[in-house]
Design an enzyme around this catalytic site. Structure first.
Site, PDB file in Angstrom:
ATOM      1  N   ARG A   1      11.717 -21.127   9.531  1.00 51.35           N
ATOM      2  CA  ARG A   1      12.360 -22.425   8.823  1.00 51.35           C
ATOM      3  C   ARG A   1      14.135 -21.542   8.141  1.00 51.35           C
ATOM      4  NH1 ARG A   1       9.254 -18.905   5.728  1.00 51.35           N
ATOM      5  NH2 ARG A   1      10.109 -17.935   4.149  1.00 51.35           N
ATOM      6  N   HIS A  28       7.196  -9.078  -4.669  1.00 52.59           N
ATOM      7  CA  HIS A  28       7.369  -9.367  -3.256  1.00 52.59           C
ATOM      8  C   HIS A  28       8.090 -10.809  -3.411  1.00 52.59           C
ATOM      9  CE1 HIS A  28       4.841  -5.645  -1.810  1.00 52.59           C
ATOM     10  NE2 HIS A  28       3.918  -6.831  -2.559  1.00 52.59           N
ATOM     11  N   GLU A  65      -0.171   0.151   9.299  1.00 51.72           N
ATOM     12  CA  GLU A  65       1.339   0.340  10.189  1.00 51.72           C
ATOM     13  C   GLU A  65       1.312   1.865   9.255  1.00 51.72           C
ATOM     14  OE1 GLU A  65       4.327  -2.588   9.144  1.00 51.72           O
ATOM     15  OE2 GLU A  65       3.211  -4.161  10.763  1.00 51.72           O
ATOM     16  N   LYS A 101       1.109 -11.971  12.239  1.00 52.82           N
ATOM     17  CA  LYS A 101       1.676 -10.472  12.041  1.00 52.82           C
ATOM     18  C   LYS A 101       1.206 -10.286  13.729  1.00 52.82           C
ATOM     19  CE  LYS A 101       2.455  -9.748   7.825  1.00 52.82           C
ATOM     20  NZ  LYS A 101       3.003  -9.086   6.949  1.00 52.82           N
TER      21      LYS A 101
HETATM   22  C1  MV4 Z   1       6.032  -1.886   4.865  1.00 55.83           C
HETATM   23  C2  MV4 Z   1       6.920  -1.113   3.777  1.00 55.83           C
HETATM   24  C3  MV4 Z   1       7.038   0.223   4.177  1.00 55.83           C
HETATM   25  N1  MV4 Z   1       6.224   0.387   5.631  1.00 55.83           N
HETATM   26  N2  MV4 Z   1       5.768  -1.681   5.576  1.00 55.83           N
HETATM   27  C4  MV4 Z   1       6.217  -5.523   1.852  1.00 55.83           C
HETATM   28  C5  MV4 Z   1       6.176  -7.114   1.949  1.00 55.83           C
HETATM   29  C6  MV4 Z   1       5.919  -7.213   3.418  1.00 55.83           C
HETATM   30  N3  MV4 Z   1       6.896  -8.165   3.972  1.00 55.83           N
HETATM   31  C7  MV4 Z   1       6.712  -5.915   4.193  1.00 55.83           C
HETATM   32  N4  MV4 Z   1       6.689  -5.426   3.046  1.00 55.83           N
HETATM   33  C8  MV4 Z   1       6.830  -3.869   2.883  1.00 55.83           C
HETATM   34  N5  MV4 Z   1       6.326  -3.620   4.252  1.00 55.83           N
HETATM   35  C9  MV4 Z   1       5.494  -0.880   6.231  1.00 55.83           C
HETATM   36  N6  MV4 Z   1       4.670   0.018   7.404  1.00 55.83           N
HETATM   37  C10 MV4 Z   1       7.379  -1.629   2.552  1.00 55.83           C
HETATM   38  C11 MV4 Z   1       6.912  -3.209   2.167  1.00 55.83           C
HETATM   39  C12 MV4 Z   1       7.765  -3.070   0.768  1.00 55.83           C
HETATM   40  C13 MV4 Z   1       8.676  -3.676   0.709  1.00 55.83           C
HETATM   41  C14 MV4 Z   1       9.395  -4.650   1.813  1.00 55.83           C
HETATM   42  C15 MV4 Z   1      10.108  -5.385   0.825  1.00 55.83           C
HETATM   43  C16 MV4 Z   1      10.844  -5.734  -0.441  1.00 55.83           C
HETATM   44  C17 MV4 Z   1       9.855  -5.314  -1.078  1.00 55.83           C
HETATM   45  C18 MV4 Z   1       8.826  -4.483  -0.761  1.00 55.83           C
HETATM   46  C19 MV4 Z   1       8.092  -4.467  -2.305  1.00 55.83           C
HETATM   47  C20 MV4 Z   1       7.229  -2.977  -2.103  1.00 55.83           C
HETATM   48  C21 MV4 Z   1       6.806  -3.460   0.031  1.00 55.83           C
END
Ligand code: MV4
Length: 501
Positions: free
Chosen positions: A293, A235, A200, A116
């Site tokens: 992918r 997730h 973040e 990341k």
């Molecule tokens: C975040 C976020 C809020 N702010 N980053 C969850 C999985 C990962 N791929 C990224 N995720 C998140 N990152 C910041 N800076 C909220 C999430 C997140 C989320 C993102 C996409 C779909 C569902 C989610 C459920 C909880 C938190």
């Protein structure tokens, strides 16, 4: 063109790739574990090779076994599907040593996007916005404290090697930092054998929107629009759509151009996806990561653009130019996909393996079902329990939702539990219908469900109480019993039961 391709995968995606090969008159080679001797992908392929025991580590993840099958079969290329070896740079290098073409990007591009922090640095270099935060792993808790105060709460702690929400912690305020820092590091170490975490700023109620890109070996890059993937459980994406209900051509173009900048920065070739978080309030978008992918949810992009992404992957891997340019791509329809899992939505989504005793798959106008099973097949405990992807499209989002409702009603799966009843509730949900989607959608949806259930129980109890009271006064009144019976079988419940077999 290639004459023969080996598909290093199983289930619906193996079947999907086999179909694309057949459309191109390319012979197909399947591989299978001992749990998959009778699997659909084995039946569909022209030939099949046994590669080991049921656990993935002893079969689908064994690169050397797969390369051996490629050599025995005389295949020229490997399609990895998603998961398994699809983002394994070492496997790509092993294949290259044997002059086998890997249908996907170069190992260097995979590695650059694998971490990341590395991906964040590339995005900064490419002038693409990232979520404010650090671009180096945290050294100490004191450093985390200082940076937390600097960027302002709430913040997210994320594992450098992260994925699937593991090693990720939402931190509301400074008081919660200490324990979150420790659990995030511990989880990261346990999951990835790497305890690096970084900070973040937390985006409040973000949407998860990703851009499909494509590149050939001649320096042509295009974006194929977005997919809204905000509806996730633990997730895992469960419903995806194209376009996003935001549906702004201005935002699409901005995000698309940013996505291409990221892809260019790593000389990307093939199909790739750039994930963004989009603030629902400001519509600002931030690069999250790149998936190197083909993704599970690619059919919604295919339904809207009319482009066969797997066919294009194969053409590009062979060295051909993209068969379209940016201006050929139009987004005029709306597509929605539901991931159908062999899980019990009434029992905390517990996997529901077993024999599929009955299977009727929806058909007709605007419906596409990418399945990996058949009536009589066994759903094994060893692999992801997704049995199919139901995708529909219509002229508008409303039409797509109506079609999805119809298709879900047609779906019949016997012998195992599936998530179909859960989707039947989602398509009736007002927030879903309104397109009010963000990453907390499922949490709010579950609360609405719970409340509805409580309300229904309260109502049913009131009806029973009233009936009992009436019966006491007038034991033989037929009107009362009739009324009670009709209330009990309200339309929604009847529909739910019909499909729960
Ligand atoms: C975040 C976020 C809020 N702010 N980053 C969850 C999985 C990962 N791929 C990224 N995720 C998140 N990152 C910041 N800076 C909220 C999430 C997140 C989320 C993102 C996409 C779909 C569902 C989610 C459920 C909880 C938190």
């Amino acid at each position: 063109m290639f004459k023969k391709i080996l598909i290093a995968n199983r289930g619906e995606i193996a079947c999907r790739v086999i179909r694309a090969c057949r459309d191109m008159n390319i012979e197909t080679v399947a591989v299978y574990s001992s749990a998959d001797r009778d699997a659909l992908h084995v039946r569909m392929a022209d030939e099949a090779y046994f590669i080991g025991a049921p656990p993935s580590a002893e079969s689908y993840l064994r690169g050397e076994k797969i390369i051996e099958a490629v050599k025995k079969s005389g295949a020229e290329a490997i399609h990895p599907g998603y998961g398994f070896l699809s983002e394994n740079a070492d496997f790509v290098r092993q294949a290259a040593k044997e002059n086998i073409i890997f249908i996907g990007p170069a190992p260097e591009a995979m590695e650059a996007m694998g971490g990341k922090i590395s991906a964040r640095k590339i995005a900064i270099e490419a002038d693409v916005p990232i979520v404010p935060g650090t671009t180096e792993p945290l050294e100490t808790y004191e450093e985390a404290q200082r940076i937390g105060l600097e960027i302002g709460y709430p913040i997210m702690l994320k594992a450098t090697a992260g994925g699937g929400g593991k090693g990720m912690r939402f931190v509301e305020s400074a008081e919660d930092l200490k324990s979150a820092y420790e659990t995030a590091r511990g989880e990261a170490l346990a999951s990835f054998n790497n305890d690096e975490v970084y900070i973040e700023k937390a985006v409040v109620r973000p949407r998860h929107i990703e851009i499909q890109i494509f590149a050939d070996q001649h320096g042509n890059y295009v974006y194929l629009g977005e997919r809204e993937c905000s509806i996730q459980r633990r997730h895992q994406k469960v419903v995806e759509e194209c376009p996003s209900p935001i549906n702004s051509s201005e935002l699409r173009a901005k995000m698309g151009e940013s996505a291409i900048k990221v892809a260019r920065a790593v000389d990307y070739v093939g199909a790739g996806t750039i994930e963004f978080l989009v603030s629902d309030e400001t519509r600002e978008f931030y690069f999250l990561e790149m998936n190197t992918r083909l993704q599970v949810e690619h059919p919604v992009t295919e339904l809207v653009t009319g482009i066969d992404l797997v066919r294009e992957q194969i053409r590009v891997a062979f060295g051909e130019k993209l068969s379209f340019t940016q201006k050929d791509i139009v987004w005029q329809t709306h597509a929605i996909e539901c991931r159908v899992y062999a899980e019990d939505p009434e029992n905390n989504f517990l996997p529901s393996p077993g024999k599929i005793t009955r299977l009727r798959v929806p058909q007709g106008n605007g419906v596409r079902d990418d399945g990996g099973v058949y009536e009589g097949a066994e759903v094994s405990i060893y692999y992801d329990p997704m049995i199919s992807k139901l995708a529909v499209y219509g002229k508008t989002r409303e039409e797509a939702i109506d079609r999805l409702r119809r298709a879900l009603r047609e779906y019949e799966v016997g012998g195992i539990k599936t998530t179909i009843p859960f989707f039947q509730e989602i398509v009736e949900d007002e927030e879903f219908i309104a397109g009010n989607l963000d990453t907390n959608f499922i949490a709010r949806f579950n609360e609405r469900r719970k409340k509805k259930e409580t309300d229904e129980t309260t109502r049913d109890l009131a009806i029973i109480a009233a009936a009992l009271a009436q019966n006491k006064k007038q034991p033989a009144a037929p009107k009362t019993t009739e009324q009670t019976a009709s209330r009990w079988t309200s339309a929604g419940r009847a529909a739910a039961h019909r499909n729960r077999m």
